[in-house]
Motif scaffolding. Structure first.
Motif, mmCIF file in Angstrom:
data_model
loop_
_atom_site.group_PDB
_atom_site.id
_atom_site.type_symbol
_atom_site.label_atom_id
_atom_site.label_comp_id
_atom_site.label_asym_id
_atom_site.label_seq_id
_atom_site.Cartn_x
_atom_site.Cartn_y
_atom_site.Cartn_z
ATOM 1 N N ALA A 99 -17.989 -40.655 -166.683
ATOM 2 C CA ALA A 99 -17.050 -39.638 -166.207
ATOM 3 C C ALA A 99 -17.220 -38.445 -167.123
ATOM 4 O O ALA A 99 -17.379 -38.605 -168.333
ATOM 5 N N THR A 116 -16.446 -33.909 -167.659
ATOM 6 C CA THR A 116 -15.867 -32.668 -167.153
ATOM 7 C C THR A 116 -16.992 -31.704 -166.770
ATOM 8 O O THR A 116 -16.734 -30.564 -166.442
ATOM 9 N N PHE A 125 -19.153 -39.392 -162.316
ATOM 10 C CA PHE A 125 -17.834 -39.101 -161.744
ATOM 11 C C PHE A 125 -17.329 -37.787 -162.326
ATOM 12 O O PHE A 125 -17.121 -37.667 -163.539
ATOM 13 N N THR A 130 -14.508 -34.372 -161.757
ATOM 14 C CA THR A 130 -13.327 -33.954 -161.011
ATOM 15 C C THR A 130 -13.773 -32.900 -160.005
ATOM 16 O O THR A 130 -14.775 -32.218 -160.202
ATOM 17 N N SER A 131 -13.003 -32.783 -158.923
ATOM 18 C CA SER A 131 -13.425 -31.876 -157.851
ATOM 19 C C SER A 131 -13.411 -30.420 -158.313
ATOM 20 O O SER A 131 -13.943 -29.553 -157.643
ATOM 21 N N LYS A 187 -17.394 -36.934 -156.577
ATOM 22 C CA LYS A 187 -16.404 -35.886 -156.854
ATOM 23 C C LYS A 187 -15.012 -36.474 -156.634
ATOM 24 O O LYS A 187 -14.693 -36.907 -155.536
ATOM 25 N N VAL A 188 -14.193 -36.505 -157.654
ATOM 26 C CA VAL A 188 -12.874 -37.130 -157.549
ATOM 27 C C VAL A 188 -11.781 -36.065 -157.509
ATOM 28 O O VAL A 188 -11.698 -35.221 -158.391
ATOM 29 N N SER A 189 -10.958 -36.084 -156.465
ATOM 30 C CA SER A 189 -9.824 -35.164 -156.415
ATOM 31 C C SER A 189 -8.703 -35.769 -157.226
ATOM 32 O O SER A 189 -7.930 -36.574 -156.742
ATOM 33 N N TYR A 200 -8.858 -35.249 -164.798
ATOM 34 C CA TYR A 200 -9.988 -35.847 -165.505
ATOM 35 C C TYR A 200 -9.631 -37.249 -166.000
ATOM 36 O O TYR A 200 -10.441 -38.164 -165.954
ATOM 37 N N GLU A 252 -7.614 -39.336 -164.597
ATOM 38 C CA GLU A 252 -7.691 -40.233 -163.441
ATOM 39 C C GLU A 252 -9.153 -40.515 -163.088
ATOM 40 O O GLU A 252 -9.515 -41.632 -162.729
ATOM 41 N N THR A 253 -9.969 -39.478 -163.204
ATOM 42 C CA THR A 253 -11.391 -39.632 -162.898
ATOM 43 C C THR A 253 -12.019 -40.673 -163.830
ATOM 44 O O THR A 253 -12.795 -41.527 -163.400
ATOM 45 N N LYS A 254 -11.646 -40.614 -165.115
ATOM 46 C CA LYS A 254 -12.159 -41.597 -166.074
ATOM 47 C C LYS A 254 -11.721 -42.997 -165.668
ATOM 48 O O LYS A 254 -12.490 -43.949 -165.742
#
Ligand SMILES: Cc1ncc(COP(=O)(O)O)c(C=O)c1O
Ligand SMILES: [Zn+2]
Length: 709
Positions: A134, A136, A157, A159-160, A179-181, A184, A186-188
């Motif tokens: 993950a 940034t 992974f 972030t969007s 791409k995770v909406s 960061y 949460e993305t991790k």
């Protein structure tokens, strides 16, 4: 392995372990925060004299890097970036010693190349072939490049909010970009969960040994380069700057740099430790806030900054370690507003000729503010980490499927606590991701047929679909991306379906990929024998119910057909019974039916209760219906729209606003002609619409079964 690497220490309990870069947790306390230690006495006899003639890369400090010599196929000469004096800033601020450590000169234009180089080499040495990260943004691009060289598949992974240029760059290197909406943090979380479920190695960033060790090289370089510029100090040692300033997100940079300087100090190579200037974006400054509040741990924040690269809302133990470093060194932490960073970015470009990305500008804005406020004394030497510069990747050589879009649906107002709703959202998102990373290859010489099958599948599932026009093309495509399933025609030019199947099944790497055959060919007895052996099923073009085919493919892939869409019946969002575990036999499925016509109500109940283990609770107006739903938390709601008291729309709104009820699937059974506005309102809810006029008992039951999973 490096002979000077003597042991590993747990940063939380102090337990000592053998020198192993692959250790992931402390064997005494389970902490993931591990640190490598070396034979400093021996190294201090070699440094600095033995370093002088070595390569200008971070590998000139090989004794204090945990890997030993670099892998020649992977290294790109990372490190040893320029230390550049900022004359114009010196003039403006009447200062003498301002420098930028120009990390834009790394292979992917950020200081994360150091981390990627070491981490990827460590992975390769451990025989790891697939990795989840993950990021940034910049670590992602750097890992993607190094993984490409190492032949490691990277699941990245992001972030969007990460700029599409960075996603494209990573995709160009061959990474699977997800791409995770979400934030960061949460993305991790999603990345870690994904890695766990798939059994793939997860990169642990600042916690892992290679990551932090790589960043020490910045300290060694700065000391060596300062000495080259200013000459050795009066005692003949290397020179440490008085300040090291960096924009900080997770903190791996300053953690490594601080350790590097501590080592130099311990070895007697420098006479003082620099002060750390930790600069964060004001919209995501948990460390700065905690530092000035005198707190020992940082309270996580929800990032509210445009500078996504710096959006670590929960720094974890990195904060405590950096706080100690700041207190020991006499350094400080500072927050910079986005606007001030953008202005600093423009000034740095126009005054110093440095084009940097916003995250880097945060550090320079911090420098300017510290100079203005007199935090930095006029005679002190300062080095700012010029951490990164973005450039665009070519967009049109990548198809439209280079990024997987993952929405974390979450209607709850976000708080700093991880609410249960966030976890539910993550869980649903991970389930959806599993679908999105499923790839299907359609092999057919007729492009119209290919498109038809593709559209048919994508109407129900967000699978990734590749196409090939014949067997040879298909084998080529499979080399690029191994599909989870192949749908193939038989009669094709160049290499037909039979030859293709044979090649596929002869290769042990591809033999287990299931194949579904869809063809117009008349199948002879011989054909049938081959197909029996090599394919899952055979379908005659034009001669089957498309939904049955989709159902077959989806089931084969371990999913279920939970989106309904055809003619009179529509669903907008996936409809499913909330995941409360499998139903055990004998367990009743509860349904609340809300309907003001007693005849219709009786019919619904009769139809349902006669067909399965359904228990129907009924209500004749909206308010009673809602009460019944609260009380029974049913597996399904059957709802009329025109109801006395409180209509169906209001009931849906009420369900939507309660996170315990939001996921209950709803079937609308109504005679109401919908206006466009009403249709839109229904679209916002997860509903299945069955017009009463078209009510068909069997179809209704079939759909209810699908919804209930
Ligand atoms: C350009 C740039 N600057 C600064 C940072 C923050 O660095 P750290 O991870 O050391 O907090 C990052 C992190 O991704 C970055 O990419
Ligand atoms: Zn421990």
């Amino acid at each position: 392995m490096n002979p000077w690497f003597t042991h590993t220490v747990c940063l939380e309990c102090g337990h000592q372990m053998p020198p192993d870069i692959h250790l992931s947790t402390c064997t005494a306390c389970g902490s993931q925060w591990l640190d490598a230690r070396y034979d400093y006495e021996a190294v201090s006899k070699l440094w600095p004299s033995s370093i002088k003639g070595r390569d200008r890369s971070l590998w000139r400090y090989v004794e204090l890097l945990p890997l030993g010599e670099p892998d020649v196929e992977i290294t790109m000469g990372e490190g040893y970036t320029s230390l550049t004096r900022l004359y114009s800033y010196e003039q403006i601020y009447q200062h003498e010693h301002l420098y930028a450590k120009d990390e834009r000169q790394g292979p992917t234009s950020s200081f994360k190349d150091r981390q990627a180089a070491l981490s990827v080499m460590a992975m390769r040495r451990a025989g790891i072939t697939e990795c989840v990260l993950a990021s940034t943004g910049n670590a992602g691009a750097a890992y993607a490049a190094y993984c490409a060289r190492a032949g490691i598949k990277l699941w990245l992974f992001l972030t969007s909010l990460v700029p599409s240029e960075k996603m494209r760059e990573a995709a160009l290197y061959g990474a699977e970009v997800v791409k995770v909406s979400g934030t960061y943090d949460e993305t991790k979380h999603v990345a870690a969960e994904f890695a766990k479920r798939k059994g793939i190695h997860l990169d642990r960033g600042a916690k892992a040994i290679p990551g932090k060790e790589s960043m020490k090289s910045l300290a060694y370089e700065m000391a060596e380069q300062m000495t080259a510029k200013l000459g050795p100090d009066s005692t003949g040692k290397w020179r440490a700057p008085d300040w090291y300033i960096q924009a900080v997100s997770g903190g791996i940079g300053p953690l490594g740099v601080w350790k590097g300087f501590q080592e130099l100090y311990q070895m007697g190579l420098i006479d003082h430790l620099p002060k750390l200037g930790i600069i964060q974006a004001a919209g995501c400054a948990p460390m700065v806030q905690a530092f000035h509040a005198g707190a020992e741990t940082a309270t996580p924040v929800i990032p509210k900054t445009l500078i996504t690269v710096l959006a670590t809302g929960d720094p974890g133990p990195a904060y405590g370690l950096l706080r100690d470093a700041c207190l020991t060194s006499g350094g400080t932490m500072l927050a910079i507003e986005d606007g001030a960073a953008f202005e600093a970015m423009r000034r740095l470009a126009s005054k110093a000729g440095f084009s940097v990305e916003p995250a880097t500008a945060v550090a320079f804005a911090g420098l300017e503010s510290m100079l203005t406020d007199g935090i930095i004394a006029p005679t002190e030497t300062v080095i700012v980490n010029c951490s990164g510069h973005t450039f665009t990747a070519e967009s049109h050589i990548l198809g439209d499927q280079y990024v997987l879009d993952l929405q974390i649906q979450n209607g709850e107002k976000r708080t700093t606590q991880q609410t249960p709703a966030i976890h539910e959202g993550l869980d649903a998102a991970i389930r959806k991701l599993d679908e999105q990373v499923t790839s299907i290859l359609i092999v057919d010489d007729n492009p119209t047929d290919r498109r038809l099958i593709k559209r048919l599948l994508q109407r129900y599932k967000r699978y990734r679909i590749d196409e090939a026009g014949n067997g040879a093309e298909a084998l080529h495509a499979i080399r690029d991306r191994q599909p989870d399933c192949i749908i193939s025609d038989l009669t094709m030019p160049e290499m037909d379906g039979f030859a293709f199947l044979e090649m596929l099944k002869m290769d042990p790497v591809t033999a287990s990929i299931p194949v579904v055959v869809i063809s117009a060919k008349t199948i002879s007895a011989d054909d049938a024998r081959v197909l029996d052996q090599y394919s899952e099923s055979v379908w005659t073009k034009g001669g089957f119910d498309t939904r049955v085919l989709v159902d077959h493919v989806v089931t084969m892939l371990g999913h279920s057909l939970d989106i309904e869409e055809s003619g009179e019946v529509r669903a907008v969002r996936p409809l499913r019974r909330p995941d409360t575990g499998p139903l055990t036999s004998g367990q009743m499925i509860s349904i609340v039916a809300v309907e003001d016509s007693p005849d219709d109500l009786r019919l619904i109940r009769k139809v349902l209760e006669a067909s399965g283990p359904y228990k129907v609770f009924s209500a004749t107006n909206g308010r009673d219906g809602l009460k019944a739903i609260y009380e029974h938390k049913p597996d399904l709601v059957v709802l009329d729209l025109m109801l006395p008291d409180m209509d169906g729309f209001a009931v849906l709104d009420a369900l939507e606003h309660d996170h315990r009820l939001r996921d209950i699937p709803v079937v609308i059974l109504s005679a109401k002609e919908l206006t466009a506005a009403e249709a839109r309102r229904l679209e916002q809810h997860a509903v299945l619409m069955v017009p009463k006029a078209q009510f068909n008992r069997d179809e209704f039951l079939a759909r209810v079964k699908v919804i209930l999973g």
